[in-house]
Write a protein that holds these residues in place. Structure first.
Motif, PDB file in Angstrom:
ATOM      1  N   VAL A 101       5.665 -15.641 -15.912  1.00  0.00           N
ATOM      2  CA  VAL A 101       6.333 -14.405 -16.340  1.00  0.00           C
ATOM      3  C   VAL A 101       7.701 -14.687 -16.951  1.00  0.00           C
ATOM      4  O   VAL A 101       8.137 -13.977 -17.860  1.00  0.00           O
ATOM      5  CB  VAL A 101       6.467 -13.380 -15.185  1.00  0.00           C
ATOM      6  N   VAL A 102       8.378 -15.730 -16.459  1.00  0.00           N
ATOM      7  CA  VAL A 102       9.681 -16.052 -17.063  1.00  0.00           C
ATOM      8  C   VAL A 102       9.477 -16.547 -18.495  1.00  0.00           C
ATOM      9  O   VAL A 102      10.201 -16.134 -19.414  1.00  0.00           O
ATOM     10  CB  VAL A 102      10.421 -17.106 -16.212  1.00  0.00           C
ATOM     11  N   ALA A 103       8.459 -17.368 -18.688  1.00  0.00           N
ATOM     12  CA  ALA A 103       8.165 -17.821 -20.048  1.00  0.00           C
ATOM     13  C   ALA A 103       7.810 -16.627 -20.930  1.00  0.00           C
ATOM     14  O   ALA A 103       8.222 -16.539 -22.089  1.00  0.00           O
ATOM     15  CB  ALA A 103       7.014 -18.827 -20.022  1.00  0.00           C
ATOM     16  N   GLU A 104       7.059 -15.699 -20.346  1.00  0.00           N
ATOM     17  CA  GLU A 104       6.683 -14.509 -21.099  1.00  0.00           C
ATOM     18  C   GLU A 104       7.912 -13.684 -21.465  1.00  0.00           C
ATOM     19  O   GLU A 104       8.027 -13.180 -22.584  1.00  0.00           O
ATOM     20  CB  GLU A 104       5.691 -13.674 -20.268  1.00  0.00           C
ATOM     21  N   LEU A 105       8.829 -13.572 -20.499  1.00  0.00           N
ATOM     22  CA  LEU A 105      10.056 -12.833 -20.784  1.00  0.00           C
ATOM     23  C   LEU A 105      10.829 -13.508 -21.915  1.00  0.00           C
ATOM     24  O   LEU A 105      11.343 -12.851 -22.824  1.00  0.00           O
ATOM     25  CB  LEU A 105      10.929 -12.733 -19.528  1.00  0.00           C
ATOM     26  N   ALA A 106      10.892 -14.843 -21.861  1.00  0.00           N
ATOM     27  CA  ALA A 106      11.596 -15.566 -22.918  1.00  0.00           C
ATOM     28  C   ALA A 106      10.943 -15.296 -24.266  1.00  0.00           C
ATOM     29  O   ALA A 106      11.620 -15.063 -25.280  1.00  0.00           O
ATOM     30  CB  ALA A 106      11.577 -17.068 -22.617  1.00  0.00           C
ATOM     31  N   LEU A 107       9.626 -15.281 -24.260  1.00  0.00           N
ATOM     32  CA  LEU A 107       8.895 -15.043 -25.505  1.00  0.00           C
ATOM     33  C   LEU A 107       9.169 -13.637 -26.045  1.00  0.00           C
ATOM     34  O   LEU A 107       9.406 -13.440 -27.247  1.00  0.00           O
ATOM     35  CB  LEU A 107       7.397 -15.228 -25.225  1.00  0.00           C
TER      36      LEU A 107
ATOM     37  N   LEU B  95       2.357 -12.993 -31.646  1.00  0.00           N
ATOM     38  CA  LEU B  95       1.873 -11.892 -30.806  1.00  0.00           C
ATOM     39  C   LEU B  95       0.665 -12.323 -29.985  1.00  0.00           C
ATOM     40  O   LEU B  95       0.525 -11.927 -28.825  1.00  0.00           O
ATOM     41  CB  LEU B  95       1.526 -10.693 -31.689  1.00  0.00           C
ATOM     42  N   THR B  96      -0.190 -13.122 -30.590  1.00  0.00           N
ATOM     43  CA  THR B  96      -1.324 -13.646 -29.818  1.00  0.00           C
ATOM     44  C   THR B  96      -0.817 -14.444 -28.628  1.00  0.00           C
ATOM     45  O   THR B  96      -1.346 -14.340 -27.521  1.00  0.00           O
ATOM     46  CB  THR B  96      -2.206 -14.529 -30.712  1.00  0.00           C
ATOM     47  N   ALA B  97       0.250 -15.218 -28.877  1.00  0.00           N
ATOM     48  CA  ALA B  97       0.813 -16.011 -27.785  1.00  0.00           C
ATOM     49  C   ALA B  97       1.324 -15.103 -26.681  1.00  0.00           C
ATOM     50  O   ALA B  97       1.179 -15.409 -25.485  1.00  0.00           O
ATOM     51  CB  ALA B  97       1.939 -16.891 -28.315  1.00  0.00           C
ATOM     52  N   ILE B  98       1.895 -13.966 -27.071  1.00  0.00           N
ATOM     53  CA  ILE B  98       2.425 -13.053 -26.057  1.00  0.00           C
ATOM     54  C   ILE B  98       1.307 -12.513 -25.177  1.00  0.00           C
ATOM     55  O   ILE B  98       1.475 -12.337 -23.965  1.00  0.00           O
ATOM     56  CB  ILE B  98       3.215 -11.908 -26.737  1.00  0.00           C
ATOM     57  N   ILE B  99       0.146 -12.258 -25.779  1.00  0.00           N
ATOM     58  CA  ILE B  99      -0.983 -11.798 -24.963  1.00  0.00           C
ATOM     59  C   ILE B  99      -1.585 -12.951 -24.168  1.00  0.00           C
ATOM     60  O   ILE B  99      -1.979 -12.798 -23.017  1.00  0.00           O
ATOM     61  CB  ILE B  99      -2.080 -11.173 -25.857  1.00  0.00           C
ATOM     62  N   ALA B 100      -1.634 -14.120 -24.815  1.00  0.00           N
ATOM     63  CA  ALA B 100      -2.362 -15.237 -24.201  1.00  0.00           C
ATOM     64  C   ALA B 100      -1.579 -15.889 -23.070  1.00  0.00           C
ATOM     65  O   ALA B 100      -2.177 -16.430 -22.141  1.00  0.00           O
ATOM     66  CB  ALA B 100      -2.700 -16.277 -25.268  1.00  0.00           C
ATOM     67  N   LEU B 101      -0.251 -15.834 -23.145  1.00  0.00           N
ATOM     68  CA  LEU B 101       0.528 -16.575 -22.151  1.00  0.00           C
ATOM     69  C   LEU B 101       0.262 -16.128 -20.720  1.00  0.00           C
ATOM     70  O   LEU B 101       0.002 -16.968 -19.851  1.00  0.00           O
ATOM     71  CB  LEU B 101       2.016 -16.484 -22.497  1.00  0.00           C
TER      72      LEU B 101
END
Lengths: 492, 499
Positions: A34-40, A2-8
């Protein structure tokens, strides 16, 4: 995770600051982020097991003196919201491909905005929740006021003052809630608060409930606190409208479900008749005002007000007599949050495309655009179908569930709101007819249809709209799991 | 009777400042390069800093000590303020290197006066009896009168005279109040480490009954003392001078008044009311709660109408004082957990120093080039100097109280103290005031980023000013994300106050 989701997104913003020196490079970095974020977020959605309750919990002391924690966690209610934010992030970046001014700054703030909203959806500590809630103000204010159109400064300021006023009430409510707990049990941990059945411990529970209600009502928005929304939408750049309608309003609905329903079931039941009335006002007032709009974007904005009334109706369904309540209304409200985010996001993308080409949003000036821009016209129509809840689109299951729940509690309110659907069909089709169809107008001959980027922005939203329309269980099962403890609070 | 070496050790930070001030004036006589004087001043601050840190270590081991036969007390609370004031001084001198060139050839006098006033402020925070309070207050105030008038322009001199008159008036009122306190209790002692010695707290008539504070003399004394301190705190209704003086005074002096001077005034108010008048806390808590509400509301509402940045910062200083008064009001009404209110004020003072200095430094750098301190003149600053605009915007966001800044954390602790003291209404007033303040703080941000520049010339700042701004801004950000460490220090300091 979840931290990664905020940090990305924040990392993306930092990269942009360092390397996004040309517009093309800035766009590319933002898109990758944003694409990486979507993947995450999609990975999170796939990895989330509905049997688990709260998952991916991360806990660390933040301000030990007050017991404030850095506490992240997701349940069935948050996971779809996180996914929604991931999807809309991609749509927002793709739909701002044509931003010309200060490109780097634009994408930096857009990514910060996405990160802040992610934080709201995954925080399980009230103070942390509040910090992210406020963090979203600044990027939004700057995005509207610097890259907007029309009376953008006025609209940005109005947005800021309304939201800040609402969150002031929330802040006071959080502190009062904290101190109304007996010493030794004081905590900002939302999971613990939801478990402990704090109804007995709080003296002025209805006041605390009211504080949260005002904050979330401004955000959702609920009549009469909605007036900032049409202005903000109208003057915001396309991507910001997409984020605003898509996820920022959802923060209000999410808060109502998570906090008002989750922590204060008794007060919500008492407030249910009022909410039912507000729901009817929201739906019908919004729909009637839509009819009168001549600005395409303003029209979509008011349709948001109308559709958020369905969320309120879903919440009001807790007013059902004991034994009849089964949570379908709440589930519908949650699903409506998701589907409205997708569908209205799509509408704003399309409106943005039209505006970018025709340089007008004045409906009477348009007409016959389907001749020049068939693809955009088709998507506009499809999004309109979604907004009016046509079966097969995501709007249908959400609305049907809200009505099922609403009828068990307040049949009159549900009936009145159902009339809103009829109006929605009217104004959506009427708008499509006035803008896209009709005789070909020569002044629009130069307009080109959607290009690859535009198609990408639309496809990102069209696909989930139909997938959920055809197979809503994909989401409802998750929402069910997340809402189950809340529903139990109402004896359902 | 007589001085002991221990006494000198215990006042070493103040002593070092005074010696430094004298040394600078003397150096100025023999040195030709005036810029060098400032460098000596800044480097010389290392001595009081080291002395204060040393005292902190001594006090942490051996507990608080009294100096000069009970006139001064050296406890963690007093040292907290010594450190805060040295920090403020360092940043202030760094940032104003360029500004004070205009006073040539009198830079040395300027620096020396600032140092002398700071020594007075340090003593004020350490004062243990009413006489020491008064003497150190005068030592702090008189140099400021000269500093305010230092520009020698009409505005500046007007502001200086205004400050002189009102400062003198408030001192007289304060002294009159002290006289009543002394008359009622028979002692001027605020703090005594020896329990056998009488203090105001032990001699205070029993509170209760129809009359607040138990006796008319104490009531009068408290009211007059509050009025006297109210001037220093920029507390409504004693705030009138603030915007005028801030506007007229050289900007670094305004920054000094807004941060260091206000911090020391809060120190002595906390000490007087918590230690000496703690027994009657139920009576003054309401008074401070009302004053807090009025002060922040007046400051914020009037600030909206301002068109001059320095005046606006003046009203903002009034409003911020109102927020901190919430913490003062919250000390009392909660039965036994007083340090919560105190530590929240201390934390806020620290954070406020960082954010307010950052704002002032940016304004100094900008007006140094433009020579125009109207808000309109900030238009287009986002393009003319992106970095300066960013520093100022970030400081204003913090002053508004939006996370992730120290302003938010500070307000969180203040309102937290208020709610825990059953003053939830005051927290609500505070929160609503934050909303009002957003209007004018964000108004400046809007002007900077959206307004059209009046001229294209870019604006820079000297390296020293960048260092000062960098430190202040980093403080705002770091404390906004990780406030626990300053809160721990503030808690230690608050805990050292004798209830």
């Amino acid at each position: 995770m979840l931290t990664a989701i905020i940090a990305l997104p924040l990392a993306g913003a930092a990269l942009l600051l360092g390397f996004g020196t040309t517009a093309a490079r800035a766009r590319a970095i933002a898109l990758v982020a944003v694409v990486a974020e979507l993947a995450l977020t999609a990975a999170l959605f796939a990895a989330y097991d509905t049997a688990d309750g709260y998952s991916f919990i991360q806990r660390a002391d933040w301000i030990p003196a007050l017991g404030v924690q850095y506490l992240l966690g997701v349940d069935g209610l948050s996971v779809p919201m996180v996914l929604l934010n991931g999807i809309l992030g991609v749509a927002a970046v793709l739909s701002s491909w044509t931003v010309r001014e200060r490109v780097r700054g634009f994408f930096v703030w857009l990514l910060v905005l996405q990160a802040a909203v992610m934080g709201v959806f995954v925080s399980q500590d009230l103070i942390l929740f509040f910090v992210f809630w406020e963090l979203e103000l600044l990027p939004m204010f700057l995005l509207i006021s610097m890259w907007g159109t029309g009376r953008r400064e006025y609209s940005a300021m109005k947005f800021l003052v309304f939201t800040f006023l609402g969150s002031a009430f929330m802040f006071a409510a959080i502190l009062v809630l904290y101190f109304s707990l007996p010493a030794g049990e004081r905590t900002f941990d939302m999971m613990a608060l939801a478990d402990s059945g704090l109804a007995g411990a709080i003296v002025p529970a209805s006041l605390v409930f009211g504080g949260f209600l005002i904050a979330f009502a401004v955000k959702l928005p609920i009549f009469p606190l909605h007036t900032w929304l049409p202005d903000a939408h109208t003057d915001a750049p396309t991507a910001v409208s997409v984020m605003l309608a898509g996820v920022l309003l959802k923060m209000g609905g999410y808060g109502l479900l998570r906090i008002n329903a989750g922590l204060f079931p008794g007060e919500l039941v008492s407030a249910a008749p009022l909410l039912a009335v507000l729901a009817v006002v929201n739906v019908l007032y919004g729909a009637v005002v839509v009819m009168r709009q001549t600005d395409l974007k303003r029209m979509v904005a008011y349709s948001s007000v109308s559709h958020m009334g369905f969320v309120v109706l879903g919440l009001a369904s807790v007013g059902a007599t004991a034994g009849q309540f089964n949570g379908v209304g709440l589930n519908g409200a949650a699903l409506q949050l998701f589907t409205h985010g997708i569908i209205t996001g799509l509408l704003f993308v399309v409106v943005g495309l039209v505006y970018e080409r025709a340089h007008t949003r004045h409906i009477p000036d348009m007409g016959g655009m389907a001749k020049q821009m068939p693809l955009i016209a088709v998507v506009f129509l499809l999004a309109g179908f979604g907004a009016l809840g046509l079966p097969g689109t995501a709007g249908f299951p959400a609305e049907i569930m809200v009505f099922l729940g609403g009828f068990t509690a307040y049949a009159w309110a549900a009936a009145a709101c159902a009339f809103g659907i009829v109006l929605a069909a009217g104004y959506m089709l009427w708008a499509a007819q006035r803008t896209m169809f009709g005789p070909r107008l020569e002044r629009w001959d130069g307009l080109r249809d959607a290009n690859v980027v535009d198609m990408g922005a639309m496809a990102v939203l069209l696909v989930p709209m139909f997938v959920i329309g055809v197979y809503p269980r994909l989401l409802t099962d998750v929402f069910d799991a997340g809402l189950a403890p809340i529903v139990r609070g109402f004896g359902g | 009777m007589g001085l002991s070496a221990r006494d000198l050790l215990l006042v070493s930070p103040e002593l070092a400042l005074v010696v430094l001030a004298v040394a600078i004036v003397l150096l100025d006589l023999v040195l030709d390069r005036k810029g060098f004087v400032l460098a000596v001043g800044i480097a010389g601050l290392a001595v009081p800093l080291a002395a204060a840190l040393g005292l902190w270590a001594i006090v942490a081991d051996g507990g608080p000590e009294m100096a000069f036969h009970g006139a001064l007390v050296v406890d963690a609370f007093a040292i907290f303020f010594k450190l805060l004031i040295v920090g403020i001084l360092g940043l202030l001198l760094l940032s104003s290197a360029e500004y004070i060139e205009r006073f040539s050839p009198h830079q040395a006098e300027f620096v020396a006066l600032v140092l002398l006033s700071a020594a007075g402020l340090m003593l004020l925070a350490a004062a243990a009896d009413l006489i020491a309070v008064f003497v150190s207050l005068e030592l702090a105030s008189l140099p400021v009168v000269a500093l305010v008038a230092f520009s020698k322009s009409g505005r500046s001199i007007e502001a200086g005279i205004k400050y002189l008159l009102l400062s003198g008036l408030s001192s007289a009122v304060l002294l009159y109040g002290f006289a009543f306190l002394y008359g009622a209790t028979g002692t001027v002692r605020l703090v005594a480490l020896d329990p056998a010695l009488p203090t105001i707290a032990t001699m205070l008539p029993a509170a209760g009954g129809a009359l607040p504070f138990g006796s008319f003399a104490v009531l009068l004394g408290v009211v007059l003392a509050t009025a006297g301190f109210g001037f220093k705190l920029s507390m409504v209704p004693f705030q009138m001078w603030t915007p005028d003086v801030y506007e007229g005074a050289p900007t670094p002096v305004a920054a000094f008044l807004a941060t260091a001077s206000k911090a020391a005034a809060f120190a002595i108010v906390l000490r007087l009311f918590y230690t000496a008048l703690g027994g009657a806390s139920a009576d003054w808590s309401v008074m401070f709660a009302v004053l807090a509400a009025v002060t922040m509301t007046v400051g914020n509402v009037v600030a909206i109408a301002q068109s001059n940045v320095k005046r606006l910062l003046g009203y903002s200083a009034i409003a911020q004082a109102g927020y901190m008064l919430i913490g003062v009001a919250a000390i009392a009404s909660e039965g036994g957990s007083g340090p919560l209110g105190i530590e929240s004020v201390l934390f806020y003072l620290g954070g406020y120093a960082a954010m307010n200095l950052a704002a002032f430094f940016a304004v100094i750098a900008i007006t140094n080039t433009t020579g125009d301190d109207r808000i309109e003149a900030l238009a287009g600053m986002g393009r003319r100097s992106p970095l300066l605009a960013l520093v100022l915007a970030f400081a204003l966001i913090s002053l508004t109280g939006i996370p992730p800044t120290v302003g938010f954390m500070g307000k969180l602790f203040l309102f937290n103290a208020a709610v825990s003291a059953d003053l939830a209404w005051l927290a609500v007033v505070g929160v609503l005031n934050s909303v009002v303040s957003a209007y004018y703080y964000m108004g400046i941000v809007r002007t900077m980023y959206l307004g059209e520049p009046t001229e294209p010339r870019r604006i820079g700042a000297p390296v020293t000013a960048w260092v000062a701004m960098g430190v202040a801004t980093a403080g705002v950000a770091v404390l906004g994300v990780w406030p626990a460490w300053l809160l721990d220090i503030a808690r230690t300091a608050a805990g050292s106050l004798v209830p």
